[in-house]
Design a protein around this motif. Sequence first.
Motif, PDB file in Angstrom:
ATOM      1  N   ALA B  45       0.835  -1.204   0.000  1.00  0.00           N
ATOM      2  CA  ALA B  45       0.000   0.000   0.000  1.00  0.00           C
ATOM      3  C   ALA B  45       0.873   1.259   0.000  1.00  0.00           C
ATOM      4  O   ALA B  45       0.600   2.222  -0.728  1.00  0.00           O
ATOM      5  CB  ALA B  45      -0.942  -0.020   1.213  1.00  0.00           C
ATOM      6  N   ALA B  48       2.368   1.728  -3.507  1.00  0.00           N
ATOM      7  CA  ALA B  48       1.418   2.256  -4.486  1.00  0.00           C
ATOM      8  C   ALA B  48       1.215   3.757  -4.277  1.00  0.00           C
ATOM      9  O   ALA B  48       1.165   4.529  -5.238  1.00  0.00           O
ATOM     10  CB  ALA B  48       0.086   1.512  -4.383  1.00  0.00           C
ATOM     11  N   VAL B  53       3.918   1.199  -9.755  1.00  0.00           N
ATOM     12  CA  VAL B  53       2.829   0.640 -10.557  1.00  0.00           C
ATOM     13  C   VAL B  53       3.111  -0.802 -10.958  1.00  0.00           C
ATOM     14  O   VAL B  53       2.310  -1.439 -11.626  1.00  0.00           O
ATOM     15  CB  VAL B  53       2.566   1.489 -11.821  1.00  0.00           C
ATOM     16  CG1 VAL B  53       1.850   2.777 -11.455  1.00  0.00           C
ATOM     17  CG2 VAL B  53       3.856   1.777 -12.573  1.00  0.00           C
ATOM     18  N   GLN B  54       4.244  -1.316 -10.559  1.00  0.00           N
ATOM     19  CA  GLN B  54       4.664  -2.638 -10.984  1.00  0.00           C
ATOM     20  C   GLN B  54       5.312  -3.386  -9.832  1.00  0.00           C
ATOM     21  O   GLN B  54       6.238  -2.862  -9.219  1.00  0.00           O
ATOM     22  CB  GLN B  54       5.760  -2.432 -12.013  1.00  0.00           C
ATOM     23  CG  GLN B  54       5.827  -3.485 -13.016  1.00  0.00           C
ATOM     24  CD  GLN B  54       5.607  -2.870 -14.355  1.00  0.00           C
ATOM     25  OE1 GLN B  54       5.904  -1.716 -14.542  1.00  0.00           O
ATOM     26  NE2 GLN B  54       5.070  -3.626 -15.260  1.00  0.00           N
ATOM     27  N   ARG B  76      -3.223  -5.925  -6.740  1.00  0.00           N
ATOM     28  CA  ARG B  76      -4.258  -5.610  -7.721  1.00  0.00           C
ATOM     29  C   ARG B  76      -5.192  -4.525  -7.198  1.00  0.00           C
ATOM     30  O   ARG B  76      -5.513  -3.554  -7.892  1.00  0.00           O
ATOM     31  CB  ARG B  76      -5.015  -6.902  -8.062  1.00  0.00           C
ATOM     32  CG  ARG B  76      -6.304  -6.735  -8.854  1.00  0.00           C
ATOM     33  CD  ARG B  76      -6.162  -5.885 -10.105  1.00  0.00           C
ATOM     34  NE  ARG B  76      -5.424  -6.519 -11.177  1.00  0.00           N
ATOM     35  CZ  ARG B  76      -5.958  -7.064 -12.262  1.00  0.00           C
ATOM     36  NH1 ARG B  76      -7.260  -7.086 -12.406  1.00  0.00           N
ATOM     37  NH2 ARG B  76      -5.206  -7.570 -13.193  1.00  0.00           N
ATOM     38  N   GLU B  78      -4.509  -2.261  -5.190  1.00  0.00           N
ATOM     39  CA  GLU B  78      -3.784  -0.988  -5.171  1.00  0.00           C
ATOM     40  C   GLU B  78      -3.462  -0.482  -6.580  1.00  0.00           C
ATOM     41  O   GLU B  78      -2.744   0.495  -6.742  1.00  0.00           O
ATOM     42  CB  GLU B  78      -2.486  -1.131  -4.372  1.00  0.00           C
ATOM     43  CG  GLU B  78      -2.683  -1.466  -2.900  1.00  0.00           C
ATOM     44  CD  GLU B  78      -3.199  -0.281  -2.080  1.00  0.00           C
ATOM     45  OE1 GLU B  78      -3.144   0.852  -2.577  1.00  0.00           O
ATOM     46  OE2 GLU B  78      -3.660  -0.517  -0.948  1.00  0.00           O
ATOM     47  N   GLY B  79      -3.951  -1.187  -7.591  1.00  0.00           N
ATOM     48  CA  GLY B  79      -3.761  -0.727  -8.966  1.00  0.00           C
ATOM     49  C   GLY B  79      -2.396  -1.034  -9.549  1.00  0.00           C
ATOM     50  O   GLY B  79      -1.995  -0.438 -10.540  1.00  0.00           O
ATOM     51  N   MET B  80      -1.685  -1.979  -8.945  1.00  0.00           N
ATOM     52  CA  MET B  80      -0.353  -2.302  -9.455  1.00  0.00           C
ATOM     53  C   MET B  80      -0.390  -3.546 -10.345  1.00  0.00           C
ATOM     54  O   MET B  80      -1.190  -4.453 -10.138  1.00  0.00           O
ATOM     55  CB  MET B  80       0.619  -2.519  -8.293  1.00  0.00           C
ATOM     56  CG  MET B  80       0.830  -1.241  -7.484  1.00  0.00           C
ATOM     57  SD  MET B  80       2.068  -1.413  -6.185  1.00  0.00           S
ATOM     58  CE  MET B  80       1.200  -2.402  -4.989  1.00  0.00           C
ATOM     59  N   TYR B  81       0.499  -3.568 -11.320  1.00  0.00           N
ATOM     60  CA  TYR B  81       0.646  -4.706 -12.222  1.00  0.00           C
ATOM     61  C   TYR B  81       1.564  -5.713 -11.531  1.00  0.00           C
ATOM     62  O   TYR B  81       2.651  -5.354 -11.081  1.00  0.00           O
ATOM     63  CB  TYR B  81       1.285  -4.203 -13.506  1.00  0.00           C
ATOM     64  CG  TYR B  81       1.322  -5.195 -14.650  1.00  0.00           C
ATOM     65  CD1 TYR B  81       0.402  -5.109 -15.690  1.00  0.00           C
ATOM     66  CD2 TYR B  81       2.293  -6.181 -14.713  1.00  0.00           C
ATOM     67  CE1 TYR B  81       0.444  -5.992 -16.756  1.00  0.00           C
ATOM     68  CE2 TYR B  81       2.342  -7.072 -15.775  1.00  0.00           C
ATOM     69  CZ  TYR B  81       1.410  -6.973 -16.796  1.00  0.00           C
ATOM     70  OH  TYR B  81       1.470  -7.850 -17.851  1.00  0.00           O
ATOM     71  N   ASP B 105      -0.982 -10.678 -13.060  1.00  0.00           N
ATOM     72  CA  ASP B 105      -0.979 -10.199 -14.446  1.00  0.00           C
ATOM     73  C   ASP B 105      -0.064 -10.994 -15.362  1.00  0.00           C
ATOM     74  O   ASP B 105      -0.337 -11.115 -16.554  1.00  0.00           O
ATOM     75  CB  ASP B 105      -0.547  -8.725 -14.486  1.00  0.00           C
ATOM     76  CG  ASP B 105      -1.616  -7.807 -13.926  1.00  0.00           C
ATOM     77  OD1 ASP B 105      -2.672  -7.691 -14.566  1.00  0.00           O
ATOM     78  OD2 ASP B 105      -1.413  -7.237 -12.845  1.00  0.00           O
TER      79      ASP B 105
END
Lengths: 91, 357
Positions: B45, B48, B53-54, B76, B78-81, B105
Amino acid sequence: MPSTMRPELAPHVRRQIDRVSGRPMLLHPEGAVELSESADAILALCDGARGVEEIIAALAAEFDAPEATLRADVESLLAALAGRGLLKSSS
Amino acid sequence: MSRPYGLLAELTHRCPLRCPYCSNPLELAARREELPPAEWQRVLAEAAALGVVQVGFSGGEPLLYEGLELLIETARREGMYSNLITSAVGLTPARAARLRAAGLDAVQISLQADEAEVGDAVAGARVHAAKLAAAAAVRDAGLPLGLNVVLHAGTIDRLDGIIRLAESLGAIRLELANVQFYGWAHANRAALLPTREQVDRAAEVVAAHAERLGPRLALIYVLPDYHERRPKPCLHGWGSRALTVNPRGDVLPCQAANAIPDLEFPNVRDHDLAWIWRESAAFNRFRGFEWMPEPCRSCPERERDFGGCRCQAALLTGDATRTDPVCEFAPDRGLIDAVLAAPAAPGDWRYRPAAGA
Ligand SMILES: C[S@@+](CC[C@H](N)C(=O)[O-])C[C@H]1O[C@@H](n2cnc3c(N)ncnc32)[C@H](O)[C@@H]1O
Ligand code: SF4
Ligand code: SF4
Protein backbone atom coordinates in the motif's frame (compact mmCIF):
# COMPACT_ATOMS: atom_id res chain seq x y z
CA MET A 1 -0.24 -1.92 -41.71
CA PRO A 2 -3.33 -3.51 -43.31
CA SER A 3 -6.33 -1.24 -42.81
CA THR A 4 -8.57 -4.28 -42.31
CA MET A 5 -7.05 -5.15 -38.95
CA ARG A 6 -9.02 -4.68 -35.75
CA PRO A 7 -6.43 -3.56 -33.25
CA GLU A 8 -6.51 -4.38 -29.56
CA LEU A 9 -3.96 -4.29 -26.75
CA ALA A 10 -2.23 -7.60 -26.09
CA PRO A 11 -3.65 -9.55 -23.15
CA HIS A 12 -0.59 -8.81 -21.02
CA VAL A 13 -1.04 -5.05 -21.34
CA ARG A 14 -3.18 -2.97 -19.01
CA ARG A 15 -4.28 0.61 -19.65
CA GLN A 16 -5.07 2.64 -16.58
CA ILE A 17 -4.96 6.07 -15.02
CA ASP A 18 -1.86 6.64 -12.96
CA ARG A 19 -2.69 7.31 -9.35
CA VAL A 20 0.17 9.75 -8.79
CA SER A 21 0.11 11.84 -11.99
CA GLY A 22 -3.53 11.34 -12.96
CA ARG A 23 -2.36 10.61 -16.50
CA PRO A 24 -3.06 7.58 -18.69
CA MET A 25 -0.44 4.85 -18.81
CA LEU A 26 0.15 1.35 -20.15
CA LEU A 27 1.53 -1.36 -17.92
CA HIS A 28 3.20 -4.53 -19.14
CA PRO A 29 5.61 -7.04 -17.59
CA GLU A 30 8.66 -4.96 -18.44
CA GLY A 31 7.53 -1.52 -17.53
CA ALA A 32 5.18 1.40 -17.75
CA VAL A 33 4.56 3.64 -20.75
CA GLU A 34 3.11 7.08 -20.15
CA LEU A 35 0.49 7.94 -22.75
CA SER A 36 -0.48 11.27 -24.23
CA GLU A 37 -4.16 12.15 -24.04
CA SER A 38 -4.49 11.59 -27.77
CA ALA A 39 -2.84 8.16 -27.64
CA ASP A 40 -5.16 7.27 -24.79
CA ALA A 41 -8.20 8.38 -26.80
CA ILE A 42 -7.09 6.19 -29.70
CA LEU A 43 -6.50 3.17 -27.48
CA ALA A 44 -9.90 3.58 -25.86
CA LEU A 45 -11.32 2.77 -29.30
CA CYS A 46 -9.03 -0.20 -29.99
CA ASP A 47 -11.37 -2.87 -28.69
CA GLY A 48 -10.70 -5.65 -31.18
CA ALA A 49 -14.09 -5.01 -32.79
CA ARG A 50 -13.50 -1.73 -34.63
CA GLY A 51 -11.36 -1.59 -37.73
CA VAL A 52 -8.81 1.17 -38.28
CA GLU A 53 -11.22 3.11 -40.53
CA GLU A 54 -13.92 3.02 -37.87
CA ILE A 55 -11.46 4.21 -35.26
CA ILE A 56 -10.46 7.14 -37.43
CA ALA A 57 -14.11 7.99 -38.11
CA ALA A 58 -14.93 7.85 -34.39
CA LEU A 59 -11.99 10.12 -33.60
CA ALA A 60 -13.04 12.54 -36.34
CA ALA A 61 -16.51 12.74 -34.79
CA GLU A 62 -15.05 13.43 -31.37
CA PHE A 63 -12.14 15.72 -32.17
CA ASP A 64 -11.90 18.69 -34.44
CA ALA A 65 -8.86 17.55 -36.43
CA PRO A 66 -8.21 16.80 -40.12
CA GLU A 67 -8.67 13.16 -40.99
CA ALA A 68 -5.19 12.91 -42.46
CA THR A 69 -3.71 13.96 -39.13
CA LEU A 70 -5.83 11.48 -37.22
CA ARG A 71 -4.89 8.71 -39.64
CA ALA A 72 -1.20 9.47 -39.24
CA ASP A 73 -1.55 9.51 -35.43
CA VAL A 74 -3.39 6.20 -35.35
CA GLU A 75 -1.00 4.49 -37.71
CA SER A 76 2.14 5.66 -35.98
CA LEU A 77 0.83 4.75 -32.53
CA LEU A 78 -0.24 1.28 -33.65
CA ALA A 79 3.06 0.67 -35.41
CA ALA A 80 5.02 1.73 -32.32
CA LEU A 81 2.98 -0.50 -30.03
CA ALA A 82 3.09 -3.46 -32.41
CA GLY A 83 6.86 -3.12 -32.67
CA ARG A 84 7.08 -3.47 -28.90
CA GLY A 85 4.77 -6.48 -28.85
CA LEU A 86 2.04 -4.57 -27.02
CA LEU A 87 -0.73 -5.21 -29.57
CA LYS A 88 -2.59 -8.46 -29.96
CA SER A 89 -0.91 -10.08 -32.91
CA SER A 90 -3.68 -12.07 -34.64
CA SER A 91 -6.77 -10.26 -36.05
CA MET B 1 13.44 13.60 -6.90
CA SER B 2 11.57 11.15 -9.09
CA ARG B 3 9.14 8.51 -7.89
CA PRO B 4 9.71 4.75 -7.96
CA TYR B 5 7.83 2.80 -10.62
CA GLY B 6 8.86 -0.73 -9.75
CA LEU B 7 9.07 -2.79 -6.58
CA LEU B 8 10.88 -6.11 -6.39
CA ALA B 9 9.35 -8.00 -3.48
CA GLU B 10 11.67 -10.80 -2.40
CA LEU B 11 9.27 -12.74 -0.21
CA THR B 12 11.60 -15.52 0.90
CA HIS B 13 15.07 -16.91 0.30
CA ARG B 14 13.80 -20.45 0.64
CA CYS B 15 14.00 -22.41 -2.60
CA PRO B 16 13.86 -26.05 -3.65
CA LEU B 17 16.54 -25.44 -6.29
CA ARG B 18 20.28 -24.94 -5.78
CA CYS B 19 21.37 -22.91 -8.81
CA PRO B 20 25.11 -22.16 -8.54
CA TYR B 21 24.48 -18.85 -10.34
CA CYS B 22 21.89 -17.67 -7.84
CA SER B 23 22.12 -13.94 -7.25
CA ASN B 24 20.76 -14.27 -3.72
CA PRO B 25 23.22 -13.25 -1.00
CA LEU B 26 25.45 -15.81 0.69
CA GLU B 27 23.72 -15.07 4.02
CA LEU B 28 20.25 -16.34 3.14
CA ALA B 29 17.42 -15.16 5.38
CA ALA B 30 15.91 -17.89 7.55
CA ARG B 31 12.18 -18.49 7.52
CA ARG B 32 11.70 -16.98 10.98
CA GLU B 33 13.25 -13.71 9.78
CA GLU B 34 10.73 -13.29 6.96
CA LEU B 35 8.22 -10.45 6.96
CA PRO B 36 4.70 -11.72 7.66
CA PRO B 37 1.96 -11.15 5.05
CA ALA B 38 0.33 -8.31 6.99
CA GLU B 39 3.60 -6.34 6.89
CA TRP B 40 3.89 -6.97 3.16
CA GLN B 41 0.35 -5.72 2.65
CA ARG B 42 1.30 -2.46 4.32
CA VAL B 43 4.48 -2.23 2.24
CA LEU B 44 2.46 -2.73 -0.96
CA ALA B 45 0.00 0.00 0.00
CA GLU B 46 2.83 2.40 0.81
CA ALA B 47 4.55 1.56 -2.46
CA ALA B 48 1.42 2.26 -4.49
CA ALA B 49 0.93 5.59 -2.73
CA LEU B 50 4.51 6.50 -3.58
CA GLY B 51 3.96 5.81 -7.29
CA VAL B 52 4.91 2.17 -7.76
CA VAL B 53 2.83 0.64 -10.56
CA GLN B 54 4.66 -2.64 -10.98
CA VAL B 55 5.46 -5.38 -8.48
CA GLY B 56 7.66 -8.38 -9.13
CA PHE B 57 7.13 -11.14 -6.59
CA SER B 58 10.41 -13.00 -6.39
CA GLY B 59 12.80 -14.65 -3.95
CA GLY B 60 14.04 -17.37 -3.37
CA GLU B 61 10.97 -19.16 -4.55
CA PRO B 62 7.89 -16.97 -4.04
CA LEU B 63 5.53 -19.96 -4.44
CA LEU B 64 6.83 -21.22 -1.07
CA TYR B 65 5.65 -18.06 0.71
CA GLU B 66 2.33 -18.60 2.42
CA GLY B 67 0.21 -15.59 1.62
CA LEU B 68 1.35 -15.06 -1.96
CA GLU B 69 -2.20 -15.02 -3.30
CA LEU B 70 -3.22 -12.51 -0.64
CA LEU B 71 -0.38 -10.21 -1.66
CA ILE B 72 -1.31 -10.50 -5.33
CA GLU B 73 -4.85 -9.49 -4.41
CA THR B 74 -3.48 -6.54 -2.47
CA ALA B 75 -1.30 -5.44 -5.37
CA ARG B 76 -4.26 -5.61 -7.72
CA ARG B 77 -6.48 -3.68 -5.35
CA GLU B 78 -3.78 -0.99 -5.17
CA GLY B 79 -3.76 -0.73 -8.97
CA MET B 80 -0.35 -2.30 -9.45
CA TYR B 81 0.65 -4.71 -12.22
CA SER B 82 1.99 -7.91 -10.72
CA ASN B 83 4.50 -10.33 -12.16
CA LEU B 84 5.48 -13.63 -10.56
CA ILE B 85 9.17 -14.47 -10.98
CA THR B 86 9.44 -18.15 -10.30
CA SER B 87 11.31 -21.40 -10.75
CA ALA B 88 7.79 -22.82 -11.28
CA VAL B 89 8.36 -25.79 -8.99
CA GLY B 90 4.94 -26.36 -7.46
CA LEU B 91 3.10 -24.41 -10.11
CA THR B 92 0.33 -26.90 -10.82
CA PRO B 93 -2.69 -26.10 -13.00
CA ALA B 94 -4.77 -25.56 -9.83
CA ARG B 95 -2.22 -23.14 -8.39
CA ALA B 96 -1.97 -21.27 -11.69
CA ALA B 97 -5.73 -20.84 -11.71
CA ARG B 98 -5.70 -19.57 -8.10
CA LEU B 99 -2.95 -17.06 -8.89
CA ARG B 100 -4.86 -15.85 -11.89
CA ALA B 101 -8.05 -15.52 -9.86
CA ALA B 102 -6.14 -13.49 -7.26
CA GLY B 103 -5.36 -10.97 -10.00
CA LEU B 104 -1.87 -11.92 -11.16
CA ASP B 105 -0.98 -10.20 -14.45
CA ALA B 106 2.01 -12.17 -15.74
CA VAL B 107 4.40 -15.01 -14.95
CA GLN B 108 8.10 -15.32 -15.65
CA ILE B 109 9.48 -18.83 -15.34
CA SER B 110 13.21 -19.49 -15.19
CA LEU B 111 14.62 -22.47 -17.03
CA GLN B 112 18.18 -23.70 -16.56
CA ALA B 113 18.61 -25.19 -20.04
CA ASP B 114 16.77 -26.66 -23.00
CA GLU B 115 17.16 -30.30 -21.95
CA ALA B 116 16.42 -32.09 -18.69
CA GLU B 117 19.84 -33.61 -18.24
CA VAL B 118 21.63 -30.28 -18.35
CA GLY B 119 18.88 -28.28 -16.65
CA ASP B 120 18.63 -30.66 -13.70
CA ALA B 121 22.41 -30.71 -13.27
CA VAL B 122 22.49 -26.90 -13.08
CA ALA B 123 19.48 -26.67 -10.75
CA GLY B 124 20.88 -29.38 -8.50
CA ALA B 125 17.42 -30.95 -8.49
CA ARG B 126 15.20 -32.91 -10.85
CA VAL B 127 12.93 -30.09 -11.99
CA HIS B 128 13.17 -29.55 -15.75
CA ALA B 129 10.16 -31.66 -16.73
CA ALA B 130 8.01 -30.06 -14.03
CA LYS B 131 8.96 -26.61 -15.34
CA LEU B 132 7.77 -27.48 -18.83
CA ALA B 133 4.48 -28.72 -17.42
CA ALA B 134 4.17 -25.53 -15.36
CA ALA B 135 4.75 -23.39 -18.43
CA ALA B 136 1.83 -25.15 -20.11
CA ALA B 137 -0.29 -24.68 -16.97
CA VAL B 138 0.44 -20.95 -16.99
CA ARG B 139 -0.67 -20.64 -20.58
CA ASP B 140 -3.75 -22.77 -20.00
CA ALA B 141 -4.71 -20.49 -17.11
CA GLY B 142 -4.67 -17.61 -19.58
CA LEU B 143 -1.63 -15.93 -18.05
CA PRO B 144 1.06 -14.34 -20.24
CA LEU B 145 4.24 -16.39 -20.09
CA GLY B 146 7.74 -14.97 -20.00
CA LEU B 147 10.85 -17.09 -19.68
CA ASN B 148 14.27 -16.38 -18.25
CA VAL B 149 17.40 -18.43 -18.79
CA VAL B 150 20.69 -17.55 -17.13
CA LEU B 151 23.55 -18.09 -19.56
CA HIS B 152 26.97 -19.22 -18.34
CA ALA B 153 29.88 -21.35 -19.53
CA GLY B 154 27.78 -24.51 -19.21
CA THR B 155 24.68 -23.31 -21.09
CA ILE B 156 25.57 -20.45 -23.39
CA ASP B 157 26.38 -22.82 -26.28
CA ARG B 158 22.82 -24.17 -26.12
CA LEU B 159 21.13 -20.91 -27.12
CA ASP B 160 19.68 -22.25 -30.32
CA GLY B 161 17.87 -25.03 -28.46
CA ILE B 162 16.82 -22.67 -25.68
CA ILE B 163 15.23 -20.20 -28.09
CA ARG B 164 13.42 -22.97 -29.95
CA LEU B 165 12.13 -24.38 -26.68
CA ALA B 166 10.79 -20.95 -25.65
CA GLU B 167 9.04 -20.71 -28.98
CA SER B 168 7.43 -24.11 -28.61
CA LEU B 169 6.23 -23.23 -25.09
CA GLY B 170 4.33 -20.23 -26.43
CA ALA B 171 6.26 -17.60 -24.45
CA ILE B 172 5.82 -13.96 -25.42
CA ARG B 173 9.20 -12.99 -24.06
CA LEU B 174 12.52 -14.70 -23.43
CA GLU B 175 15.16 -13.06 -21.32
CA LEU B 176 18.59 -14.48 -22.02
CA ALA B 177 20.54 -13.21 -19.07
CA ASN B 178 24.26 -13.64 -19.09
CA VAL B 179 25.15 -14.47 -15.53
CA GLN B 180 25.73 -11.39 -13.38
CA PHE B 181 28.38 -11.96 -10.77
CA TYR B 182 26.64 -11.26 -7.47
CA GLY B 183 25.89 -13.52 -4.54
CA TRP B 184 26.46 -17.20 -5.27
CA ALA B 185 27.41 -16.43 -8.85
CA HIS B 186 30.31 -14.35 -7.60
CA ALA B 187 31.46 -17.20 -5.39
CA ASN B 188 31.26 -19.54 -8.41
CA ARG B 189 32.77 -17.17 -10.95
CA ALA B 190 35.49 -19.46 -12.32
CA ALA B 191 32.95 -22.21 -12.89
CA LEU B 192 30.47 -19.95 -14.70
CA LEU B 193 32.44 -17.39 -16.69
CA PRO B 194 32.06 -17.99 -20.44
CA THR B 195 34.95 -17.47 -22.84
CA ARG B 196 35.16 -14.61 -25.29
CA GLU B 197 34.54 -17.07 -28.17
CA GLN B 198 31.39 -18.30 -26.44
CA VAL B 199 29.93 -14.83 -25.95
CA ASP B 200 30.78 -13.69 -29.47
CA ARG B 201 29.05 -16.73 -30.90
CA ALA B 202 26.05 -16.23 -28.60
CA ALA B 203 25.52 -12.67 -29.78
CA GLU B 204 25.36 -13.94 -33.38
CA VAL B 205 22.87 -16.67 -32.55
CA VAL B 206 20.60 -14.23 -30.70
CA ALA B 207 20.72 -11.68 -33.51
CA ALA B 208 19.80 -14.29 -36.12
CA HIS B 209 16.83 -15.53 -34.11
CA ALA B 210 15.66 -12.02 -33.21
CA GLU B 211 15.54 -11.19 -36.91
CA ARG B 212 13.55 -14.33 -37.66
CA LEU B 213 11.11 -13.98 -34.75
CA GLY B 214 10.27 -10.28 -34.81
CA PRO B 215 7.83 -9.15 -32.09
CA ARG B 216 6.22 -12.62 -31.90
CA LEU B 217 8.73 -13.62 -29.22
CA ALA B 218 10.71 -10.76 -27.74
CA LEU B 219 14.33 -11.76 -27.07
CA ILE B 220 15.99 -9.72 -24.37
CA TYR B 221 19.72 -10.32 -24.34
CA VAL B 222 21.51 -9.22 -21.18
CA LEU B 223 25.15 -8.57 -22.05
CA PRO B 224 28.00 -10.43 -20.34
CA ASP B 225 29.51 -7.36 -18.79
CA TYR B 226 32.99 -8.70 -17.92
CA HIS B 227 33.54 -9.12 -21.66
CA GLU B 228 32.38 -5.59 -22.47
CA ARG B 229 34.48 -2.43 -22.47
CA ARG B 230 31.87 -0.26 -20.81
CA PRO B 231 29.91 -1.06 -17.68
CA LYS B 232 26.20 -1.69 -17.52
CA PRO B 233 24.35 1.34 -16.18
CA CYS B 234 23.40 1.46 -12.52
CA LEU B 235 19.68 0.77 -13.13
CA HIS B 236 18.17 4.05 -14.36
CA GLY B 237 20.28 5.73 -11.73
CA TRP B 238 20.62 4.87 -8.06
CA GLY B 239 17.36 5.46 -6.18
CA SER B 240 15.68 6.75 -9.29
CA ARG B 241 13.02 4.31 -10.54
CA ALA B 242 12.94 1.13 -8.49
CA LEU B 243 13.35 -0.42 -5.09
CA THR B 244 13.80 -3.89 -3.67
CA VAL B 245 12.50 -5.19 -0.36
CA ASN B 246 14.23 -8.36 0.80
CA PRO B 247 12.74 -11.15 2.94
CA ARG B 248 13.92 -9.48 6.16
CA GLY B 249 12.24 -6.20 5.20
CA ASP B 250 15.42 -4.32 4.35
CA VAL B 251 14.87 -1.86 1.52
CA LEU B 252 17.56 -1.68 -1.15
CA PRO B 253 17.95 0.53 -4.21
CA CYS B 254 19.00 -2.62 -6.11
CA GLN B 255 18.76 -6.33 -5.40
CA ALA B 256 22.56 -6.63 -5.38
CA ALA B 257 23.11 -3.70 -3.01
CA ASN B 258 23.95 -5.79 0.02
CA ALA B 259 27.33 -6.21 -1.67
CA ILE B 260 28.07 -2.73 -0.31
CA PRO B 261 29.34 -3.33 3.20
CA ASP B 262 29.28 0.20 4.58
CA LEU B 263 25.69 1.04 3.63
CA GLU B 264 23.04 0.52 6.25
CA PHE B 265 19.72 -0.37 4.68
CA PRO B 266 16.54 0.94 6.27
CA ASN B 267 13.93 -1.62 7.23
CA VAL B 268 10.17 -1.44 6.62
CA ARG B 269 9.58 -2.38 10.25
CA ASP B 270 11.20 0.90 11.32
CA HIS B 271 10.26 3.40 8.61
CA ASP B 272 7.61 3.92 5.96
CA LEU B 273 8.63 3.60 2.32
CA ALA B 274 8.15 7.30 1.54
CA TRP B 275 10.73 8.24 4.18
CA ILE B 276 13.05 5.50 3.00
CA TRP B 277 12.78 6.63 -0.61
CA ARG B 278 13.19 10.34 0.05
CA GLU B 279 15.22 10.70 3.21
CA SER B 280 17.27 7.60 3.96
CA ALA B 281 21.03 7.81 3.66
CA ALA B 282 21.18 4.59 1.62
CA PHE B 283 18.86 5.90 -1.12
CA ASN B 284 20.58 9.27 -1.28
CA ARG B 285 24.12 7.92 -1.22
CA PHE B 286 24.67 7.68 -5.00
CA ARG B 287 21.98 9.95 -6.34
CA GLY B 288 23.24 12.60 -8.74
CA PHE B 289 26.90 12.96 -9.69
CA GLU B 290 28.46 14.63 -6.65
CA TRP B 291 29.81 11.41 -5.17
CA MET B 292 31.72 10.49 -8.35
CA PRO B 293 35.49 10.28 -8.52
CA GLU B 294 37.47 10.63 -11.73
CA PRO B 295 37.44 9.37 -14.44
CA CYS B 296 33.63 9.34 -14.26
CA ARG B 297 33.21 12.86 -12.89
CA SER B 298 34.37 14.49 -16.11
CA CYS B 299 33.19 11.77 -18.51
CA PRO B 300 30.18 12.48 -20.74
CA GLU B 301 29.09 8.85 -20.45
CA ARG B 302 28.14 9.40 -16.82
CA GLU B 303 24.67 10.58 -17.91
CA ARG B 304 24.08 7.17 -19.46
CA ASP B 305 25.81 4.66 -17.19
CA PHE B 306 26.09 6.60 -13.89
CA GLY B 307 29.62 5.29 -13.53
CA GLY B 308 28.47 1.68 -13.74
CA CYS B 309 27.36 -0.66 -11.00
CA ARG B 310 28.06 0.47 -7.41
CA CYS B 311 27.55 -3.04 -6.14
CA GLN B 312 30.08 -4.47 -8.57
CA ALA B 313 32.58 -1.74 -7.61
CA ALA B 314 32.13 -2.66 -3.95
CA LEU B 315 32.32 -6.38 -4.57
CA LEU B 316 35.54 -6.14 -6.59
CA THR B 317 37.41 -3.23 -4.99
CA GLY B 318 35.87 -2.98 -1.53
CA ASP B 319 34.94 0.64 -2.28
CA ALA B 320 31.50 1.37 -3.76
CA THR B 321 32.48 4.87 -4.93
CA ARG B 322 35.09 3.67 -7.41
CA THR B 323 34.44 3.45 -11.14
CA ASP B 324 32.96 0.07 -12.08
CA PRO B 325 36.06 -2.04 -12.89
CA VAL B 326 34.43 -3.24 -16.09
CA CYS B 327 34.98 0.20 -17.64
CA GLU B 328 37.99 0.43 -19.94
CA PHE B 329 38.87 3.76 -18.29
CA ALA B 330 38.62 2.45 -14.74
CA PRO B 331 41.83 2.36 -12.71
CA ASP B 332 40.71 -1.11 -11.57
CA ARG B 333 40.08 -2.64 -15.01
CA GLY B 334 43.04 -4.92 -14.34
CA LEU B 335 40.91 -6.81 -11.81
CA ILE B 336 38.51 -7.87 -14.57
CA ASP B 337 41.26 -8.70 -17.02
CA ALA B 338 42.90 -10.90 -14.41
CA VAL B 339 39.65 -12.82 -13.94
CA LEU B 340 39.26 -13.22 -17.71
CA ALA B 341 42.84 -14.48 -17.97
CA ALA B 342 42.61 -16.91 -15.04
CA PRO B 343 42.10 -20.58 -15.80
CA ALA B 344 38.44 -21.44 -16.12
CA ALA B 345 36.86 -24.36 -14.26
CA PRO B 346 33.57 -24.90 -16.09
CA GLY B 347 31.04 -26.84 -14.05
CA ASP B 348 33.21 -26.97 -10.93
CA TRP B 349 30.81 -25.05 -8.72
CA ARG B 350 29.40 -25.08 -5.23
CA TYR B 351 25.60 -25.29 -5.18
CA ARG B 352 23.71 -22.78 -3.13
CA PRO B 353 21.86 -24.55 -0.32
CA ALA B 354 18.20 -25.38 -0.95
CA ALA B 355 17.34 -23.35 2.12
CA GLY B 356 14.23 -24.32 4.04
CA ALA B 357 12.85 -26.50 1.27
C1 LIG C 1 16.94 -14.94 -7.95
S1 LIG C 1 15.66 -15.57 -8.96
C2 LIG C 1 14.29 -15.75 -7.82
C3 LIG C 1 13.02 -16.29 -8.46
C4 LIG C 1 12.98 -17.77 -8.79
N1 LIG C 1 13.58 -18.60 -7.78
C5 LIG C 1 13.62 -18.03 -10.14
O1 LIG C 1 14.74 -18.51 -10.18
O2 LIG C 1 12.96 -17.72 -11.14
C6 LIG C 1 15.14 -14.19 -9.97
C7 LIG C 1 15.57 -14.22 -11.43
O3 LIG C 1 16.94 -13.92 -11.51
C8 LIG C 1 17.58 -14.82 -12.37
N2 LIG C 1 18.96 -14.92 -11.88
C9 LIG C 1 19.37 -15.59 -10.78
N3 LIG C 1 20.69 -15.42 -10.59
C10 LIG C 1 21.13 -14.64 -11.60
C11 LIG C 1 22.41 -14.11 -11.96
N4 LIG C 1 23.50 -14.36 -11.21
N5 LIG C 1 22.51 -13.33 -13.05
C12 LIG C 1 21.40 -13.06 -13.79
N6 LIG C 1 20.18 -13.51 -13.51
C13 LIG C 1 20.04 -14.30 -12.42
C14 LIG C 1 16.75 -16.08 -12.28
O4 LIG C 1 16.88 -16.90 -13.42
C15 LIG C 1 15.36 -15.53 -12.14
O5 LIG C 1 14.81 -15.25 -13.40
S1 SF4 D 1 18.42 -21.14 -6.54
FE1 SF4 D 1 17.69 -20.82 -8.65
S2 SF4 D 1 15.51 -21.09 -8.51
FE2 SF4 D 1 16.24 -20.73 -6.42
S3 SF4 D 1 16.14 -18.50 -6.08
FE3 SF4 D 1 18.15 -18.91 -6.85
S4 SF4 D 1 17.94 -18.62 -9.06
FE4 SF4 D 1 15.88 -18.88 -8.28
S1 SF4 E 1 34.61 6.58 -16.96
FE1 SF4 E 1 32.79 6.33 -15.69
S2 SF4 E 1 31.16 7.47 -16.73
FE2 SF4 E 1 32.87 7.18 -18.22
S3 SF4 E 1 32.32 5.31 -19.35
FE3 SF4 E 1 33.64 4.67 -17.62
S4 SF4 E 1 32.18 4.18 -15.95
FE4 SF4 E 1 31.03 5.36 -17.48
